[in-house]
Design a protein around this motif. Structure first.
Motif, PDB file in Angstrom:
ATOM      1  N   GLU A 113       0.888  -1.238   0.073  1.00 35.84           N
ATOM      2  CA  GLU A 113      -0.048  -0.042  -0.039  1.00 35.84           C
ATOM      3  C   GLU A 113       0.936   1.297  -0.016  1.00 35.84           C
ATOM      4  O   GLU A 113       0.374   2.257  -0.345  1.00 35.84           O
ATOM      5  N   TYR A 114       2.195   1.127   0.072  1.00 34.58           N
ATOM      6  CA  TYR A 114       2.905   2.436   0.392  1.00 34.58           C
ATOM      7  C   TYR A 114       4.131   2.198  -0.990  1.00 34.58           C
ATOM      8  O   TYR A 114       4.939   2.859  -0.852  1.00 34.58           O
ATOM      9  N   MET A 115       3.819   1.260  -2.004  1.00 33.79           N
ATOM     10  CA  MET A 115       4.735   1.204  -3.078  1.00 33.79           C
ATOM     11  C   MET A 115       4.664   2.412  -4.172  1.00 33.79           C
ATOM     12  O   MET A 115       5.662   2.277  -5.078  1.00 33.79           O
ATOM     13  N   THR A 116       3.697   3.097  -4.075  1.00 31.44           N
ATOM     14  CA  THR A 116       3.447   3.850  -5.305  1.00 31.44           C
ATOM     15  C   THR A 116       4.787   5.257  -4.919  1.00 31.44           C
ATOM     16  O   THR A 116       5.236   5.338  -3.985  1.00 31.44           O
ATOM     17  N   GLU A 117       5.128   5.507  -6.210  1.00 37.31           N
ATOM     18  CA  GLU A 117       6.428   6.697  -6.461  1.00 37.31           C
ATOM     19  C   GLU A 117       6.082   7.921  -5.372  1.00 37.31           C
ATOM     20  O   GLU A 117       6.797   8.491  -4.870  1.00 37.31           O
ATOM     21  N   GLU A 118       4.441   8.173  -5.528  1.00 36.85           N
ATOM     22  CA  GLU A 118       3.927   9.354  -5.017  1.00 36.85           C
ATOM     23  C   GLU A 118       4.357   9.226  -3.178  1.00 36.85           C
ATOM     24  O   GLU A 118       4.610  10.237  -2.658  1.00 36.85           O
ATOM     25  N   LYS A 119       4.040   8.027  -2.781  1.00 36.68           N
ATOM     26  CA  LYS A 119       4.397   7.817  -1.310  1.00 36.68           C
ATOM     27  C   LYS A 119       5.629   7.536  -0.810  1.00 36.68           C
ATOM     28  O   LYS A 119       6.197   8.119   0.165  1.00 36.68           O
TER      29      LYS A 119
END
Length: 318
Positions: A113-119
């Motif tokens: 759930e935290y693997m996006t580039e934004e996060k």
């Protein structure tokens, strides 16, 4: 009569002393009981704190504030995991993953759930997926490549960079051939092969690939590219070949204004543009094997060794 009054007064004094004694004894008892109770509470609290600290040490959760702090340094290896694996553990509440160095290499286990580039600020190549293992790009600390395609991705980038070099220097055509193992190349014979077949593609560039093996991921074969040519040479931006003396000498020669060279054939050793060292590849293999691997492929050491024994034959025609 006097003796009776004195006796009564004495009895009152004794009674008062006894009452005071009993009161003091009661107070001391209450205080002792209170101390015991407070001690029990303190012991229970310490026990709970010790248990909490042991769990913190065991699970080593990573929280957003620490992750985004200047002190935190991203490990070279990241494994994407489902956040459900530690959802019910109290010390992991609010965490984005955890770090572990028990394999000999520090690894960040990052929740999906935290693997996006934004996060997380990381660019995963290809897109991040659960159970996949990624290793840092040695040229870009914010870019992580999935371990099972590190070498193929690097090979694609090297081919693209060599074509860019040729085009930037005003070449009419170039060929790039990968030679693996101990195969020897006769440079004098290669120089005579100037005929190039091509197919037209966008941006005025054309190329065709002659693959010895049907699967190009084997990283063998030849790439042929044709360009418009005759343009003023410009210095290309280099990544893989930035420290290659032969490439830099060719660029200097073409950009110096002395463009008398018509053909250049360079033999680029695999060790000079390696994706990673054999020792590093071995460490990755060991870590992946110890953590279970998931979708990560082992065999990095074998690929690194193969790459170190290979060479790229780069022919440029102006």
């Amino acid at each position: 009569m006097k003796n009776t009054q004195e006796n009564n007064q004495e009895n009152k004094k004794v009674s008062k002393s006894m009452s005071e004694f009993l009161q003091k004894a009661s107070d001391i008892g209450k205080k002792a009981a209170g101390n015991i109770q407070e001690g029990a509470k303190a012991l229970s609290k310490k026990s709970k704190n010790d248990s909490y600290l042991r769990r913190m040490k065991k699970y080593n959760p990573l929280f957003p504030e620490k992750y985004h702090s200047e002190e935190f340094k991203l490990p070279n290896m990241i494994v994407i995991v489902d956040d459900a694996v530690r959802r019910d553990i109290d010390v992991c509440e609010g965490a984005i993953g955890w770090t572990d160095d028990s394999t000999g290499m520090e690894v960040l286990f990052l929740y999906d759930e935290y693997m996006t580039e934004e996060k997380c600020g990381i660019n995963f190549i290809p897109a991040a997926e659960v159970d996949a293992t990624y290793y840092v790009d040695k040229y870009d600390r914010n870019r992580y490549i999935r371990t099972d395609c590190i070498f193929s991705k690097a090979h694609e980038e090297k081919l693209s960079e060599l074509k860019t070099i040729a085009n930037s220097l005003g070449a009419k055509s170039c060929t790039i051939e990968l030679v693996e193992g101990t195969t020897e190349i006769d440079i004098s014979k290669k120089a005579s092969k100037t005929a190039i077949k091509s197919k037209t593609i966008s941006a005025g560039e054309s190329f065709e690939q002659s693959i010895q093996n049907k699967n190009f991921n084997s990283r063998s074969g030849k790439v042929v590219a044709e360009f418009k040519g005759g343009t003023v040479p410009t210095r290309p931006k280099l990544k893989w070949f930035a420290k290659d003396d032969n490439i830099n000498a060719l660029i200097d020669m073409r950009c110096s204004g002395n463009n008398t060279v018509t053909t250049e054939i360079l033999e680029l050793a695999g060790t000079a543009h390696s994706t990673m060292g054999v020792k590093t590849a071995c460490a990755i293999d060991l870590s992946i094997a110890k953590i279970g691997g998931g979708k990560a492929a082992v065999g990095m050491e074998k690929q690194a060794t193969k790459e170190h024994k290979s060479k790229l034959i780069f022919e440029v025609y102006f």
